[in-house]
Design a protein around this motif. Structure first.
Motif, PDB file in Angstrom:
ATOM      1  N   LYS A 215       0.865  -1.185   0.000  1.00  0.00           N
ATOM      2  CA  LYS A 215       0.000   0.000   0.000  1.00  0.00           C
ATOM      3  C   LYS A 215       0.899   1.232   0.000  1.00  0.00           C
ATOM      4  O   LYS A 215       1.535   1.561   1.008  1.00  0.00           O
ATOM      5  CB  LYS A 215      -0.916   0.010   1.231  1.00  0.00           C
ATOM      6  CG  LYS A 215      -1.933  -1.105   1.232  1.00  0.00           C
ATOM      7  CD  LYS A 215      -2.909  -0.963   2.395  1.00  0.00           C
ATOM      8  CE  LYS A 215      -3.831   0.223   2.178  1.00  0.00           C
ATOM      9  NZ  LYS A 215      -4.881   0.308   3.205  1.00  0.00           N
TER      10      LYS A 215
ATOM     11  N   VAL B  14      -4.950  -7.235   5.274  1.00  0.00           N
ATOM     12  CA  VAL B  14      -3.881  -6.210   5.317  1.00  0.00           C
ATOM     13  C   VAL B  14      -2.937  -6.561   6.456  1.00  0.00           C
ATOM     14  O   VAL B  14      -3.372  -6.828   7.586  1.00  0.00           O
ATOM     15  CB  VAL B  14      -4.484  -4.809   5.519  1.00  0.00           C
ATOM     16  CG1 VAL B  14      -3.368  -3.765   5.623  1.00  0.00           C
ATOM     17  CG2 VAL B  14      -5.443  -4.459   4.373  1.00  0.00           C
ATOM     18  N   PHE B  15      -1.625  -6.547   6.148  1.00  0.00           N
ATOM     19  CA  PHE B  15      -0.597  -6.864   7.157  1.00  0.00           C
ATOM     20  C   PHE B  15       0.290  -5.635   7.371  1.00  0.00           C
ATOM     21  O   PHE B  15       0.642  -4.925   6.415  1.00  0.00           O
ATOM     22  CB  PHE B  15       0.272  -8.043   6.701  1.00  0.00           C
ATOM     23  CG  PHE B  15      -0.449  -9.362   6.685  1.00  0.00           C
ATOM     24  CD1 PHE B  15      -0.438 -10.166   7.805  1.00  0.00           C
ATOM     25  CD2 PHE B  15      -1.123  -9.784   5.542  1.00  0.00           C
ATOM     26  CE1 PHE B  15      -1.101 -11.391   7.781  1.00  0.00           C
ATOM     27  CE2 PHE B  15      -1.787 -10.995   5.527  1.00  0.00           C
ATOM     28  CZ  PHE B  15      -1.773 -11.809   6.649  1.00  0.00           C
ATOM     29  N   ASN B  16       0.626  -5.384   8.607  1.00  0.00           N
ATOM     30  CA  ASN B  16       1.584  -4.321   8.956  1.00  0.00           C
ATOM     31  C   ASN B  16       2.998  -4.930   9.048  1.00  0.00           C
ATOM     32  O   ASN B  16       3.197  -5.907   9.775  1.00  0.00           O
ATOM     33  CB  ASN B  16       1.203  -3.673  10.283  1.00  0.00           C
ATOM     34  CG  ASN B  16      -0.132  -2.931  10.183  1.00  0.00           C
ATOM     35  OD1 ASN B  16      -0.384  -2.234   9.209  1.00  0.00           O
ATOM     36  ND2 ASN B  16      -0.973  -3.082  11.213  1.00  0.00           N
ATOM     37  N   VAL B  17       3.928  -4.313   8.334  1.00  0.00           N
ATOM     38  CA  VAL B  17       5.333  -4.786   8.340  1.00  0.00           C
ATOM     39  C   VAL B  17       6.157  -3.787   9.148  1.00  0.00           C
ATOM     40  O   VAL B  17       6.115  -2.570   8.878  1.00  0.00           O
ATOM     41  CB  VAL B  17       5.886  -4.928   6.916  1.00  0.00           C
ATOM     42  CG1 VAL B  17       7.320  -5.450   6.946  1.00  0.00           C
ATOM     43  CG2 VAL B  17       4.977  -5.852   6.090  1.00  0.00           C
ATOM     44  N   SER B  18       6.868  -4.292  10.129  1.00  0.00           N
ATOM     45  CA  SER B  18       7.638  -3.398  11.019  1.00  0.00           C
ATOM     46  C   SER B  18       8.855  -2.822  10.288  1.00  0.00           C
ATOM     47  O   SER B  18       9.282  -3.327   9.245  1.00  0.00           O
ATOM     48  CB  SER B  18       8.094  -4.159  12.266  1.00  0.00           C
ATOM     49  OG  SER B  18       8.969  -5.204  11.895  1.00  0.00           O
TER      50      SER B  18
ATOM     51  N   ARG C 268      11.315   2.130   7.569  1.00  0.00           N
ATOM     52  CA  ARG C 268      10.042   2.592   8.114  1.00  0.00           C
ATOM     53  C   ARG C 268       8.984   1.482   7.960  1.00  0.00           C
ATOM     54  O   ARG C 268       9.065   0.671   7.027  1.00  0.00           O
ATOM     55  CB  ARG C 268       9.558   3.842   7.388  1.00  0.00           C
ATOM     56  CG  ARG C 268      10.433   5.057   7.648  1.00  0.00           C
ATOM     57  CD  ARG C 268       9.795   6.263   7.000  1.00  0.00           C
ATOM     58  NE  ARG C 268      10.612   7.478   7.168  1.00  0.00           N
ATOM     59  CZ  ARG C 268      10.258   8.672   6.720  1.00  0.00           C
ATOM     60  NH1 ARG C 268       9.098   8.802   6.067  1.00  0.00           N
ATOM     61  NH2 ARG C 268      11.062   9.708   6.919  1.00  0.00           N
ATOM     62  N   PRO C 269       7.963   1.467   8.858  1.00  0.00           N
ATOM     63  CA  PRO C 269       6.912   0.461   8.709  1.00  0.00           C
ATOM     64  C   PRO C 269       6.079   0.729   7.450  1.00  0.00           C
ATOM     65  O   PRO C 269       5.941   1.883   7.034  1.00  0.00           O
ATOM     66  CB  PRO C 269       6.047   0.622   9.957  1.00  0.00           C
ATOM     67  CG  PRO C 269       6.689   1.670  10.801  1.00  0.00           C
ATOM     68  CD  PRO C 269       7.812   2.299  10.058  1.00  0.00           C
ATOM     69  N   PHE C 270       5.529  -0.312   6.897  1.00  0.00           N
ATOM     70  CA  PHE C 270       4.640  -0.185   5.727  1.00  0.00           C
ATOM     71  C   PHE C 270       3.594  -1.314   5.781  1.00  0.00           C
ATOM     72  O   PHE C 270       3.689  -2.217   6.611  1.00  0.00           O
ATOM     73  CB  PHE C 270       5.452  -0.188   4.427  1.00  0.00           C
ATOM     74  CG  PHE C 270       6.210  -1.448   4.184  1.00  0.00           C
ATOM     75  CD1 PHE C 270       5.668  -2.498   3.428  1.00  0.00           C
ATOM     76  CD2 PHE C 270       7.496  -1.624   4.721  1.00  0.00           C
ATOM     77  CE1 PHE C 270       6.388  -3.656   3.224  1.00  0.00           C
ATOM     78  CE2 PHE C 270       8.199  -2.789   4.513  1.00  0.00           C
ATOM     79  CZ  PHE C 270       7.654  -3.813   3.765  1.00  0.00           C
ATOM     80  N   GLN C 271       2.653  -1.262   4.855  1.00  0.00           N
ATOM     81  CA  GLN C 271       1.552  -2.252   4.806  1.00  0.00           C
ATOM     82  C   GLN C 271       1.556  -2.980   3.471  1.00  0.00           C
ATOM     83  O   GLN C 271       1.841  -2.382   2.422  1.00  0.00           O
ATOM     84  CB  GLN C 271       0.179  -1.581   5.000  1.00  0.00           C
ATOM     85  CG  GLN C 271      -0.061  -1.042   6.395  1.00  0.00           C
ATOM     86  CD  GLN C 271      -1.437  -0.436   6.528  1.00  0.00           C
ATOM     87  OE1 GLN C 271      -1.930   0.216   5.600  1.00  0.00           O
ATOM     88  NE2 GLN C 271      -2.076  -0.637   7.691  1.00  0.00           N
TER      89      GLN C 271
END
Length: 529
Positions: free
Chosen positions: A443, A487-491, A450-453
């Protein structure tokens, strides 16, 4: 002297014709008085001979007058009589209560014209013809009202057409008082209980007797138009109502232990049928009913047999009813029987319970309970969407790849033994759709550090779907969702460079026994590499 002789002759002739020269042809009269008397008196008992006497006194200039007498009761003429006498009688032989009331007498002097025969008179050689004509004027006068009170009523006579009858039959009852005058009202009583009211014009009346025993009948009588005259009571008549021995019985063969498929005989009978009079036997109707439905009916027979091959719905209460044709007599008896189910309702099942496209699944039919030692052979049929699918207890089906195939729908099992059929409740089967190969996307842009989705998505598949985010062969997290995407949050420290970013992929699965499908590696633009 000769002249005087002629005058005397003329006078004699005039007197013989009833007229005098002084009267001429004019008649004058006046009614002085009209009276009405009651003999022997105004207050008498019923059955007394009574005379009503009307007397008129008239002052007049004629030798006789014609009187018209009218006797009135409550201003209504009841008797009329013409007479030259000054008195007229009206007799009540005998007087009854209906004769009571206010009487009056009206006298009318009728208008009449009367002529005497011609009389020839020869006076001094001259002949004269003399005719006398009299006209009576019409006048009337009434007496004052005189009241007659006849007390008491005659005793009515009660008769019946039969002194011995059977219950349910009718007896004709007559209450008569032939000597009474006027409309009469009768009240019929049976054992002191009021049963029927009727008038003398309705005699005789029919009364149905539905209770066996000795019944005492009598009637009370009143005058409809003079209720103040009181009432009288008739003679007592006793009749015997014989019981009609038509009480039925209900029996079962066998009396107990009936299982579906057995033959069951239900008998509705009248044990005393042979003791009935012949004509009563012919009128006897027997009905066998259950749940308000007539199973069988016969007339003039001692019993009604009804045989059936028992099913569970035949259990319950059977009612036997007897009736007599042409009457309202009914007698009933009832009895209850039980019928054990030969086998329980079948059940339909599918194995495995969850079916996916392409899977084989088996539809099975079974019963939980079957009565032993009844030589019953169960036969099964499987139906799909109302159409016969298979003769047998089990059937294996392969679910097609298309979600709307003919293998989806309702399955029903039917079991049969000894001509007894039972169906299961319907089981609905819908093959689930396997989750398609997922796709993975980021997304927005990916900034290293930085974190992303990322989004994992499948185009098709039955819900829920389990999505797993992978980095190489290592899972970064899983989600079971009722959607075709997750949707997954990636650290920030999970991906350090573009090479590690390319190691991200996702897997989708909705079948417990199938290997999840895996997406291609994530392709995304990287900022700050």
């Amino acid at each position: 002297m000769e002249c005087d002789g002629h005058v005397l002759l003329l006078l004699s002739v005039m007197l013989l014709t009833g007229q005098g020269s002084a009267q001429g042809s004019e008649l004058s009269f006046t009614i002085d008085h009209v009276s009405l008397s009651v003999l022997p008196g105004p207050d008498v008992h019923t059955g007394t001979n009574v005379t009503l006497r009307c007397h008129v006194q008239v002052s007049h200039s004629a030798q006789w007058l014609m009187h018209s007498f009218s006797f009135l009761l409550e201003a209504v003429e009841v008797h009329a009589h013409n007479s030259t006498d000054s008195q007229s009688d009206y007799s009540l032989l005998p007087a009854r209560a209906a004769h009571s009331g206010a009487y009056s007498c009206r006298v009318r002097v009728l208008e009449k014209e009367r002529s005497s025969p011609d009389t020839h008179l020869n006076v001094s050689g001259s002949t004269h013809t003399h005719t006398s004509r009299v006209r009576v004027l019409e006048k009337e006068r009434s007496s004052p009202d005189t009241h007659l009170n006849v007390s008491g009523l005659t005793t009515p006579l009660l008769t019946v057409d039969s002194a011995v009858i059977y219950e349910g039959q009718e007896v004709k009852v007559s209450c008569l008082a032939p000597d009474e005058k006027g409309p009469l009202k009768f009240q019929l009583e049976v054992n002191g209980e009021r049963k029927r009211d009727f008038t003398n014009a309705q005699n005789p009346v029919s009364l149905q007797m539905n209770t066996p025993g000795r019944m005492t009948l009598r009637c009370r009588m009143r005058l409809l138009l003079r209720p103040e005259a009181g009432e009288t009571i008739s003679n007592l008549v006793t009749i015997t109502v014989k019981e009609l021995m038509v009480t039925p019985t209900v029996t079962f063969e066998p009396a107990s232990g009936v299982v579906e498929g057995d033959f069951l005989m239900v008998r509705c009978s009248v044990p005393t049928f042979s003791e009935l009079p012949r004509n009563e036997r012919a009128r006897l109707e027997i009905f066998l009913t259950k749940d308000g439905r007539v199973l069988r009916q016969l007339t003039g027979r001692a019993e009604v047999p009804h045989q059936l091959r028992a099913v569970a719905s035949d259990a319950g209460t059977y009612v036997c009813k007897t009736e007599m044709q042409g009457g309202n007599l009914q007698k009933t008896a009832s009895a209850t029987t039980t019928v054990t189910e030969l086998f329980s309702a079948p059940e339909v099942s599918v194995r495995p319970p969850v079916v996916f496209e392409g899977d084989n699944f088996t539809v099975s039919c079974s019963v939980r309970r079957l009565v032993e030692n009844r030589e019953a052979v169960l036969r099964y049929r499987l139906f799909h969407q109302g159409a016969l699918l298979h003769h047998g207890q089990h059937y294996t089906v392969t679910a097609a790849v298309n979600a709307h195939t003919d293998t989806n729908g309702q399955y029903v099992c039917q079991a049969e033994a000894k001509e007894i059929l039972r169906n299961s409740t319907a089981l609905s089967v819908t093959a689930r759709i396997l989750a398609s190969q997922p796709a993975i996307s980021a997304k927005g842009g990916v900034i290293i550090g930085r974190p992303f989705q990322v989004v994992c998505r499948s185009d098709r598949g039955s819900l829920p779907v389990t999505f797993t985010l992978m980095k190489g062969q290592r899972s970064l997290g899983s989600q079971e969702v009722n959607a075709l995407s997750a949707v997954f949050n990636v650290s920030a420290n999970a991906v350090r460079d573009g090479a590690e970013l390319a190691q991200l992929n996702c897997r989708a699965a909705n079948h417990p026994d199938r290997t999840p499908l895996q997406s291609p590696p994530l392709q995304a633009s990287v900022i700050g590499e």
